[in-house]
Design an enzyme around this catalytic site. Structure first.
Site, PDB file in Angstrom:
ATOM      1  N   ASP A  89      41.466  40.765  38.318  1.00 30.81           N
ATOM      2  CA  ASP A  89      42.071  42.092  38.224  1.00 30.81           C
ATOM      3  C   ASP A  89      43.292  42.153  37.308  1.00 30.81           C
ATOM      4  OD1 ASP A  89      40.186  43.486  39.748  1.00 30.81           O
ATOM      5  OD2 ASP A  89      41.018  42.646  41.578  1.00 30.81           O
ATOM      6  N   ASP A 150      32.975  45.243  39.910  1.00 24.07           N
ATOM      7  CA  ASP A 150      34.301  45.795  39.580  1.00 24.07           C
ATOM      8  C   ASP A 150      34.840  45.215  38.266  1.00 24.07           C
ATOM      9  OD1 ASP A 150      33.583  45.452  42.286  1.00 24.07           O
ATOM     10  OD2 ASP A 150      35.621  45.697  43.012  1.00 24.07           O
TER      11      ASP A 150
END
Ligand code: GLY
Length: 376
Positions: A89, A150
């Site tokens: 991330d 994601d």
């Protein structure tokens, strides 16, 4: 729908939040309507920075700019200290903070910071299974060979780094990862796995699975939304038709499986009963993805209009029924987000990425401001 009025209300809440949050970062709420504060220890801090940059870009108010610049300085310290960056991330964190600052202000030190962040993300590339490892340390028995849908939204940091530096390695690695995601995470009926496991040594495909979805073979709505947007952005960069087609397929499935009010439940396969949580953030992300996708299709393509209409319909419902609409006491913009219903984490609450994508979608609709995934 008056998108401008909705943005003004959202900016009022964001102004109030400048005082409330000071230098902390809102993450998710826990049933009390108040955001839990983080300080550069989670995957979500970039969304607050992104909200500040969007608010500044739209309004030109110096208070938003000052807070946004302060946030980028704290992302600099985080990278220097290597604080909680052992995950993919990094892309979310630094696209919406340092890269955003560079896009808006062409600030050279923000550019350098975003490039160093891209290098940190590159260190998660595993040449054996040929993937970017989402979670955990190299060789981690559970996560060493695992991809997560994601991650497609983390790749734009690498596309941008390739453009900025002319170094093709960023683009090659991102493409190999996006291609693997396309082949293994997207199923024949256009639904998707949240995650897929490969043998960490040989790269042999093992099985699909989930982390936050209802069950291994179900379709987690937020994952499907990450895919719509992520493959559209991959197509914007590589111009490879298979990425465009994949984004379209995921979009068609998402739209076809929405309930009557056009806002997704947390998983497409969960029984829809009284009290089943929604994930408003999935619909906000999908709206941004659909707007990005529609913008890449020719005017004469009927799907361009279908995707635009679907994005607008969901956004109308979010504004009318889920938006806190500038109410003083509310810290969040969008009610009824779900972090992880499966593990009982904030199953029906504010989630900061929901607020970010809701604001991005409003700004795309009102002024064509597309967020900070790519240089303009
Ligand atoms: N990327 C983590 C999530 O969507 O919850």
């Amino acid at each position: 729908m008056d998108w401008t009025a909705a943005i003004k209300q959202a900016l009022r809440t964001t102004s109030a939040n400048l005082e409330r949050f000071k230098d902390a970062y809102p993450h998710v709420s826990n049933g009390d309507g108040k955001y839990a504060r983080m300080n550069q220890t989670n995957w979500t801090e970039g969304f607050w920075s992104g909200i500040l940059w969007l608010s500044y870009e739209y309004s030109q108010e110096p208070a938003f700019r000052e807070a946004a610049e302060r946030s980028v300085a704290s992302f600099g310290r985080r990278l220097e200290q290597g604080n909680q960056l052992d995950h993919h991330d990094i892309g979310f964190l630094y696209s919406l903070s340092a890269k955003a600052q560079w896009i808006i202000e062409q600030d050279e030190s923000a550019r350098e910071l975003a490039l160093r962040a891209a290098d940190a993300l590159m260190r998660r590339w595993r040449p054996g299974p040929r993937l970017i490892q989402a979670w955990g340390a190299e060789g981690d028995p559970e996560n060493g060979g695992r991809i997560i849908i994601d991650c497609l939204m983390n790749l734009p940091l690498l596309y941008w780094a390739a453009e900025q530096t002319g170094d093709g390695r960023y683009a090659e690695i991102a493409r190999a990862h996006a291609e693997k995601s396309r082949r293994f995470l997207v199923r024949g009926d256009d639904s998707s796995y949240h995650t897929f496991y490969f043998d960490p040594e040989t790269g042999d495909a093992l099985r699909g699975g989930t982390h936050q979805g209802f069950r291994d073979g179900s379709t987690w709505t937020r994952g499907q939304a990450w895919g719509i947007y992520g493959f559209a952005l991959a197509h914007r960069y590589y111009k490879a038709p298979e990425f465009l087609e994949t984004s379209k397929r995921l979009a068609r499935y998402f739209i076809a499986h929405l309930p009557e009010d056009q806002v997704a439940y947390w998983d497409f396969d969960v029984p829809q009963e009284e009290g089943t949580p929604r994930d408003s953030s999935a619909s906000a992300i999908a709206a941004c993805g659909l707007l990005e996708l529609a913008g890449q299709l020719p005017e004469a393509d009927p799907e361009r209009h279908a995707f635009l209409a679907a994005a607008e319909q969901s956004m109308r419902s979010l504004v009318a029924r889920y938006f806190t609409a500038g109410h003083e006491a509310e810290e969040g913009l969008l009610r009824h987000g779900s972090y992880s219903v499966r593990s009982g984490a904030s199953p029906d609450d504010f989630v900061i990425w929901g607020d970010y994508f809701f604001l991005e979608a409003l700004m795309r609709l009102d002024r064509g401001i597309p967020g900070y995934w790519y240089a303009r």
